[in-house]
Design an enzyme around this catalytic site. Structure first.
Site, PDB file in Angstrom:
ATOM      1  CB  SER A  68      -1.016  -0.056   1.369  1.00 47.82           C
ATOM      2  OG  SER A  68      -1.435   1.170   1.268  1.00 47.82           O
ATOM      3  CG  ASP A 189     -19.202   0.543   6.658  1.00 47.89           C
ATOM      4  OD1 ASP A 189     -20.378   0.928   6.826  1.00 47.89           O
ATOM      5  OD2 ASP A 189     -18.571   0.434   7.658  1.00 47.89           O
TER       6      ASP A 189
END
Length: 399
Positions: A68, A189
């Site tokens: 990431s 979500d």
């Protein structure tokens, strides 16, 4: 540089393999319906125009490696055959032991849950390098976690040819969050992040998992939804979120129902007589919040978005006073926005930090933002990050 390009560049630095594709999924704003999802209730979120991108390359071995831009120098890799060993069992144990960093447990947990849901063995799929970049603020209550889960799930479904449906991929994201990470969240979500539609909210029944788009009409009515990121970070895998969920389960057990979805507003007098004060207030928030979601959907359809302001304000008051998940920065954001002319405002997300939302007239964004920023400065808080969002599409392939 865009987040999509950042993800591709990171993959290029990580792997010599060609890019097999780039997938992304959206962050989300919950317009109304907080903590109702894991109580099998109703929610009305929408996917936003902030996304997490996953650039993927196929490996020649059986390793899944994730990296990431959040921590580009420390990629995490794991043999596919070890995923079940690491993540099956005690929820979040691998993260708590330090075996897997929390951020990496989201995509690796999705890989484990996806193989399990598809009934596929580790030996049947290829190893992958996955590089992530995002413009969804982390810890702001905009579900950066569901965005990384969605980008991963849609990429794996295609590259591993799992043949799963959208709602199954959302359930896989929830499994990863609950079991691999140890965060006791519901499914709101994931459904909104992965399955959202342009210009629409996602009205979701968290018991049946039936969902339908609801026209928001903000642009048509000359309105803008502002996100006010307080910069107060939160984490769902620890602390008060888990306590609130346990209180809801305790309340349902004392009331003799499988979930608080089964308790209506008319049942609150009885609930008050059998529950202790704190548990009752937790229950009252869930029960009244479910009703507010239904009222908001009806109001949007019958009267339009200009009529929902009081429902947003009532939701915030309930989270502040009954569920006790707001913080001073969130309360200041809501109060200052309304004083500056917002039609309605509320905290959004799991609470204990994160963001508030404010529905304002188009053209008044700068005035409201300045008023909130000034109120934060006067209170001695860090400067908030304020930006508009629009309802956007969910997960899919970009390249």
């Amino acid at each position: 540089m865009s987040a999509l390009d950042e993800a591709r560049d990171l993959l290029a630095s990580l792997s010599g393999a060609p890019v097999a594709g780039v997938w992304s999924s959206a962050g989300r704003v919950n317009l109304i319906g907080e903590h109702t999802d894991y109580n099998e209730g109703f929610v009305l979120p929408f996917a936003i125009d902030r996304r997490t991108y996953a650039a993927v390359g196929v490996r020649a071995d059986d390793i899944v490696r994730v990296a990431s831009t959040f921590d580009p120098d420390h990629p995490v890799e794991m043999p596919i055959a070890r995923l079940a060993t690491v993540f099956a069992g005690d929820a979040g144990a691998a993260v708590q032991r330090g075996e897997v960093p929390e951020w990496a447990a989201y995509p690796l947990g999705v890989a484990w849950a996806a193989l399990d849901a598809a009934g596929r063995g580790a030996h049947t799929v290829a190893g992958l390098d996955i590089a992530f970049a995002s413009d969804v603020p982390v810890g702001a209550g905009l579900s950066s976690s569901a965005a990384i889960e969605g980008a991963t799930a849609f990429a794996l479904d295609e590259l591993w040819q799992l043949g799963l449906e959208g709602i199954q991929l959302a359930q896989i994201g929830r499994t990863a969050e609950n079991e691999a990470v140890g965060a006791p969240t519901g499914i709101m979500d994931q459904v909104s992040s992965m399955l959202g539609r342009v210009d629409a909210g996602t009205f979701l029944d968290c018991r049946s998992l039936e969902f339908e788009p609801v026209d928001l009409g903000f642009a048509r009515e000359g309105l803008v939804l502002l996100v006010i990121d307080t910069q107060v970070k939160h984490a769902h895998s620890t602390g008060g979120y888990r306590d609130r969920r346990e209180a809801c389960e305790r309340g349902a057990a004392h009331l003799g129902v499988p979930a608080l979805r089964n308790v209506g507003v008319d049942d609150l007098d009885r609930a008050r007589s059998v529950l202790d004060e704190v548990t009752f207030r937790r229950v009252r928030h869930i029960v009244t919040e479910n009703q507010r979601v239904l009222d908001t959907v009806r109001t949007l359809r019958e009267q339009g978005p200009r009529a929902i302001g009081e429902l947003l304000l009532a939701s915030h008051a309930s989270m502040r006073d009954d569920f006790e998940i707001s913080v001073a920065e969130l309360d200041t954001a809501v109060d200052a926005a309304v004083a500056a002319g917002a039609l309605g405002a509320r905290m959004t997300g799991g609470g204990f930090g994160g963001a508030a939302i404010a529905l304002v007239e188009a053209g008044a964004e700068e005035h409201v933002s300045r008023a909130v920023t000034d109120a934060f400065a006067q209170a001695g808080f860090a400067q908030p990050r304020i930006f508009p969002v629009t309802a956007s599409a969910g997960a899919g392939r970009d390249v």
